[in-house]
Scaffold this motif. Structure first.
Motif, PDB file in Angstrom:
ATOM      1  N   GLU A 213      13.449   3.079  -6.071  1.00 53.10           N
ATOM      2  CA  GLU A 213      14.679   3.138  -5.286  1.00 53.10           C
ATOM      3  C   GLU A 213      14.387   3.132  -3.793  1.00 53.10           C
ATOM      4  OE1 GLU A 213      16.924   6.486  -6.459  1.00 53.10           O
ATOM      5  OE2 GLU A 213      17.222   5.808  -8.528  1.00 53.10           O
ATOM      6  N   GLU A 214      13.201   3.613  -3.410  1.00 55.12           N
ATOM      7  CA  GLU A 214      12.912   3.733  -1.987  1.00 55.12           C
ATOM      8  C   GLU A 214      12.780   2.370  -1.309  1.00 55.12           C
ATOM      9  OE1 GLU A 214       8.181   4.184  -1.554  1.00 55.12           O
ATOM     10  OE2 GLU A 214       9.170   5.805  -2.635  1.00 55.12           O
ATOM     11  N   VAL A 215      12.613   1.327  -2.099  1.00 55.11           N
ATOM     12  CA  VAL A 215      12.544  -0.004  -1.514  1.00 55.11           C
ATOM     13  C   VAL A 215      13.892  -0.428  -0.968  1.00 55.11           C
ATOM     14  CG1 VAL A 215      12.091  -2.433  -2.027  1.00 55.11           C
ATOM     15  CG2 VAL A 215      10.648  -0.653  -3.022  1.00 55.11           C
ATOM     16  N   ASP A 216      14.983   0.046  -1.610  1.00 62.28           N
ATOM     17  CA  ASP A 216      16.331  -0.375  -1.246  1.00 62.28           C
ATOM     18  C   ASP A 216      16.844   0.397  -0.043  1.00 62.28           C
ATOM     19  OD1 ASP A 216      17.272  -0.745  -4.707  1.00 62.28           O
ATOM     20  OD2 ASP A 216      16.240  -2.106  -3.369  1.00 62.28           O
ATOM     21  N   GLU A 217      16.168   0.285   1.075  1.00 62.68           N
ATOM     22  CA  GLU A 217      16.552   1.005   2.273  1.00 62.68           C
ATOM     23  C   GLU A 217      17.494   0.152   3.115  1.00 62.68           C
ATOM     24  OE1 GLU A 217      12.804   1.758   3.994  1.00 62.68           O
ATOM     25  OE2 GLU A 217      12.280   3.397   2.645  1.00 62.68           O
ATOM     26  N   GLN A 218      18.374   0.802   3.859  1.00 59.49           N
ATOM     27  CA  GLN A 218      19.274   0.127   4.788  1.00 59.49           C
ATOM     28  C   GLN A 218      18.543  -0.030   6.132  1.00 59.49           C
ATOM     29  OE1 GLN A 218      22.054  -1.046   3.846  1.00 59.49           O
ATOM     30  NE2 GLN A 218      22.433   0.042   1.926  1.00 59.49           N
ATOM     31  N   PRO A 219      18.795  -1.141   6.933  1.00 60.63           N
ATOM     32  CA  PRO A 219      19.717  -2.225   6.580  1.00 60.63           C
ATOM     33  C   PRO A 219      19.047  -3.352   5.788  1.00 60.63           C
ATOM     34  CG  PRO A 219      18.944  -2.530   8.807  1.00 60.63           C
ATOM     35  CD  PRO A 219      18.267  -1.273   8.300  1.00 60.63           C
ATOM     36  N   MET A 220      17.773  -3.178   5.456  1.00 57.60           N
ATOM     37  CA  MET A 220      17.037  -4.236   4.766  1.00 57.60           C
ATOM     38  C   MET A 220      17.688  -4.588   3.439  1.00 57.60           C
ATOM     39  SD  MET A 220      14.462  -6.241   5.170  1.00 57.60           S
ATOM     40  CE  MET A 220      13.494  -5.403   6.427  1.00 57.60           C
ATOM     41  N   HIS A 221      18.183  -3.588   2.744  1.00 53.88           N
ATOM     42  CA  HIS A 221      18.802  -3.826   1.449  1.00 53.88           C
ATOM     43  C   HIS A 221      20.012  -4.750   1.588  1.00 53.88           C
ATOM     44  CE1 HIS A 221      20.247  -3.286  -2.568  1.00 53.88           C
ATOM     45  NE2 HIS A 221      21.332  -2.649  -2.174  1.00 53.88           N
TER      46      HIS A 221
ATOM     47  N   LEU B 214       0.821  -1.213   0.000  1.00 52.04           N
ATOM     48  CA  LEU B 214       0.000   0.000   0.000  1.00 52.04           C
ATOM     49  C   LEU B 214       0.854   1.263   0.000  1.00 52.04           C
ATOM     50  CD1 LEU B 214      -2.936  -0.811   2.443  1.00 52.04           C
ATOM     51  CD2 LEU B 214      -3.124  -0.203   0.036  1.00 52.04           C
ATOM     52  N   ALA B 215       2.098   1.147   0.464  1.00 51.10           N
ATOM     53  CA  ALA B 215       2.992   2.306   0.516  1.00 51.10           C
ATOM     54  C   ALA B 215       3.534   2.679  -0.855  1.00 51.10           C
ATOM     55  CB  ALA B 215       4.152   2.022   1.472  1.00 51.10           C
ATOM     56  N   GLN B 216       3.282   1.864  -1.870  1.00 46.96           N
ATOM     57  CA  GLN B 216       3.789   2.169  -3.209  1.00 46.96           C
ATOM     58  C   GLN B 216       2.933   3.234  -3.889  1.00 46.96           C
ATOM     59  OE1 GLN B 216       6.807   0.818  -3.763  1.00 46.96           O
ATOM     60  NE2 GLN B 216       6.352   0.118  -1.690  1.00 46.96           N
ATOM     61  N   ARG B 217       3.393   3.679  -5.041  1.00 44.90           N
ATOM     62  CA  ARG B 217       2.825   4.884  -5.641  1.00 44.90           C
ATOM     63  C   ARG B 217       1.560   4.664  -6.462  1.00 44.90           C
ATOM     64  NH1 ARG B 217       8.421   5.706  -7.198  1.00 44.90           N
ATOM     65  NH2 ARG B 217       9.457   7.123  -5.758  1.00 44.90           N
TER      66      ARG B 217
ATOM     67  N   THR C  30       7.938  -6.714  -2.512  1.00 49.97           N
ATOM     68  CA  THR C  30       7.875  -5.338  -3.019  1.00 49.97           C
ATOM     69  C   THR C  30       8.980  -5.092  -4.039  1.00 49.97           C
ATOM     70  OG1 THR C  30       7.035  -4.660  -0.855  1.00 49.97           O
ATOM     71  CG2 THR C  30       7.758  -2.915  -2.324  1.00 49.97           C
ATOM     72  N   ARG C  31      10.166  -5.615  -3.799  1.00 45.54           N
ATOM     73  CA  ARG C  31      11.269  -5.483  -4.760  1.00 45.54           C
ATOM     74  C   ARG C  31      10.936  -6.184  -6.074  1.00 45.54           C
ATOM     75  NH1 ARG C  31      16.701  -4.845  -2.924  1.00 45.54           N
ATOM     76  NH2 ARG C  31      17.331  -6.697  -4.074  1.00 45.54           N
ATOM     77  N   TRP C  32      10.292  -7.342  -5.983  1.00 44.52           N
ATOM     78  CA  TRP C  32       9.898  -8.058  -7.196  1.00 44.52           C
ATOM     79  C   TRP C  32       8.835  -7.288  -7.974  1.00 44.52           C
ATOM     80  CZ3 TRP C  32       9.514 -13.351  -4.298  1.00 44.52           C
ATOM     81  CH2 TRP C  32      10.728 -14.043  -4.420  1.00 44.52           C
ATOM     82  N   PHE C  33       7.859  -6.746  -7.257  1.00 46.46           N
ATOM     83  CA  PHE C  33       6.759  -6.038  -7.914  1.00 46.46           C
ATOM     84  C   PHE C  33       7.185  -4.672  -8.441  1.00 46.46           C
ATOM     85  CE2 PHE C  33       2.683  -8.069  -5.955  1.00 46.46           C
ATOM     86  CZ  PHE C  33       3.125  -9.324  -6.337  1.00 46.46           C
ATOM     87  N   TYR C  34       8.112  -4.009  -7.732  1.00 40.17           N
ATOM     88  CA  TYR C  34       8.507  -2.635  -8.080  1.00 40.17           C
ATOM     89  C   TYR C  34      10.023  -2.516  -8.147  1.00 40.17           C
ATOM     90  CZ  TYR C  34       3.688  -1.826  -6.672  1.00 40.17           C
ATOM     91  OH  TYR C  34       2.325  -1.892  -6.559  1.00 40.17           O
ATOM     92  N   PRO C  35      10.661  -3.182  -9.087  1.00 36.00           N
ATOM     93  CA  PRO C  35      12.130  -3.110  -9.161  1.00 36.00           C
ATOM     94  C   PRO C  35      12.644  -1.706  -9.463  1.00 36.00           C
ATOM     95  CG  PRO C  35      11.221  -4.134 -11.128  1.00 36.00           C
ATOM     96  CD  PRO C  35      10.088  -3.993 -10.171  1.00 36.00           C
ATOM     97  N   GLU C  36      11.775  -0.843 -10.011  1.00 39.12           N
ATOM     98  CA  GLU C  36      12.213   0.509 -10.383  1.00 39.12           C
ATOM     99  C   GLU C  36      12.207   1.470  -9.200  1.00 39.12           C
ATOM    100  OE1 GLU C  36       7.773   0.459 -10.526  1.00 39.12           O
ATOM    101  OE2 GLU C  36       9.393  -0.896 -11.131  1.00 39.12           O
TER     102      GLU C  36
END
Length: 447
Positions: free
Chosen positions: A419-427, A184-187, A411-417
């Motif tokens: 950048e906000e998904v790639d947050e530390q330290p999760m990334h 739900l946090a996606q655009r 979320t990374r699979w659904f929205y690879p484009e």
């Protein structure tokens, strides 16, 4: 209008709305005062085995004694005690509560009652339908806030399909908001919908129901642009069954499906169900085990389908016995090639310590190989790219349903484009996980 099970299916109740609190009490009253599947066989078997094991009588003499008038009266007395205790005490008490509090007919289920009804449907769902018990769940959709889905839908929708004995509320817990919250946090303003259904029915029957429900959904809501399906455990098999029958029936909704995610789904069966069946067969001649096996056979058709991961009607409809066979006789159910399929496995082993026994055990209920669709027979291999598979370490079968690292991966699979998904330290964790997954996936395929 809420999304309901299609009318033309023969197993539907006349009233297809979810049960109220009054329905639950009435359903329990019926349950405690009804003849369970196999009860008429269980009591004579109990008497017969007691004569042989306790009194040491021969097979012939035991059978002779059971046919005498006095023994038949004893059997009838045992049966009446079991039946009348429910009829005389429990059922009337439950019904008096409903009579005293008529507003229970309008009250929706609490989370605790949803849990109880979901478990009962998982264990006895097919029996509840057969007996027209109001506890038998219809197939309905709920919104992200726990209310029945109403009103028009448009844009991108995501549908979550729960597993055996679970319900639509199990996709989050107090610690983790869950996959739906993360998406739900996606655009693009996703709409999260949560399926609730009777998980004790045949998986293929629920797959057909879901296919029909989605067809009705897109017909009522032509502005739906795309559909993503996310299934946990049995839910992944139900989603696969829906895709199989949706393709067979040339349903319109099939053209809107973008992604399918299966989380801890036993695509090639659950070892626990196979082990239970094997143990039951090997030890069935022992008196106590024979008695227990009759009680164990109460388990639903949905549980039986988990033995090999059956998603098609012709996997089971020609079997001579309901309990089925240990041998895998199912037919292939390939995934549509144009749909992005992602497979997730959990394992209780640590990320830094490899253990073959734990790898086979997987997340306690489903092995890593089964969850990733790996099979020695090419006909049953699920053709999914290795980049679309992930193993999560230190997570059991139920934690992977809502854990934050799983939500992040999807979320990374659904929205690879994004950048906000790639947050530390999760990334960093996911990068390390992907590297470990590549090594382990290579080993799994080779073995």
């Amino acid at each position: 209008m809420p999304s309901l099970t299609p009318l033309h299916e023969t197993y539907c109740k006349w009233d297809r709305t979810p049960p109220s609190q009054a329905d639950v009490l009435e359903g329990l009253a019926q349950l405690v005062s009804s003849n369970f599947r196999g009860m008429d066989e269980l009591l004579p078997t109990l008497h017969h085995d007691l004569l042989q094991s306790v009194l040491g009588l021969s097979e012939q003499l035991s059978l002779h004694l059971q046919q005498t008038p006095h023994f038949e009266k004893l059997y009838q007395l045992s049966y009446n005690i079991v039946q009348k205790s429910g009829h005389a005490f429990v059922a009337p008490g439950l019904r008096r509560v409903v009579e005293k509090f008529p507003k229970l007919h309008q009250k929706t289920l609490t989370p605790g009652l949803h849990f109880l009804v979901g478990v009962l449907n998982g264990i006895l769902g097919d029996y509840l339908i057969e007996q027209h018990n109001p506890l038998a769940l219809p197939m309905v959709l709920y919104d992200h806030y726990g209310s029945l889905q109403r009103g028009e839908l448009a844009g991108r929708i995501v549908i979550f399909v729960h597993g055996l004995g679970m319900n639509h509320l199990n996709w989050s817990d107090r610690k983790y908001g869950g996959i739906g919250e993360r998406l739900l946090a996606q655009r693009d303003h996703n709409i999260m919908l949560y399926l609730n259904y009777n998980s004790g029915r045949r998986i293929s029957a629920n797959g057909r129901s879901l296919a029909n429900l989605l067809q009705e959904l897109v017909q009522r809501n032509p502005k739906i642009v795309s559909i993503d399906l996310i299934g946990h455990s049995m839910g992944g098999l139900v989603a696969r069954g829906a895709l199989f029958y949706g393709k067979q029936n040339l349903h319109d909704w099939m053209h809107r499906v973008n992604n399918l995610v299966c989380i801890g789904s036993p695509h090639h069966g659950a070892a626990l169900e196979r082990f239970s069946h094997t143990l039951q067969e090997k030890l069935r001649h022992l008196p106590v085990v024979k008695i227990l096996s009759y009680a164990f056979n109460i388990r639903s058709n949905g549980i039986l389908d988990l033995r090999h991961g059956s998603v098609r009607d012709d996997d089971w409809e020609h079997l001579q016995a309901r309990i089925g066979l240990l041998d895998d006789k199912r037919k292939p159910a390939p995934l549509p090639s144009y749909i992005n399929t992602f497979l997730i496995a959990g394992t209780v082993e640590s990320q830094n310590i490899q253990n073959k026994a734990l790898n086979i055990l997987g997340d306690y209920l489903v092995s890593v190989k089964s969850a990733l669709g790996v099979h020695p027979n090419p006909r049953f291999q699920l053709k999914v790219p290795e980049s679309h598979k992930a193993i999560f370490y230190g997570l059991n079968h139920f934690e992977i349903q809502y854990h934050s690292v799983v939500a992040e991966q999807i979320t990374r699979w659904f929205y690879p484009e994004n950048e906000e998904v790639d947050e530390q330290p999760m990334h960093e964790y996911l990068v390390q996980l992907e590297q470990r997954n590549r090594e382990n996936l290579r080993g799994i395929v080779e073995t």
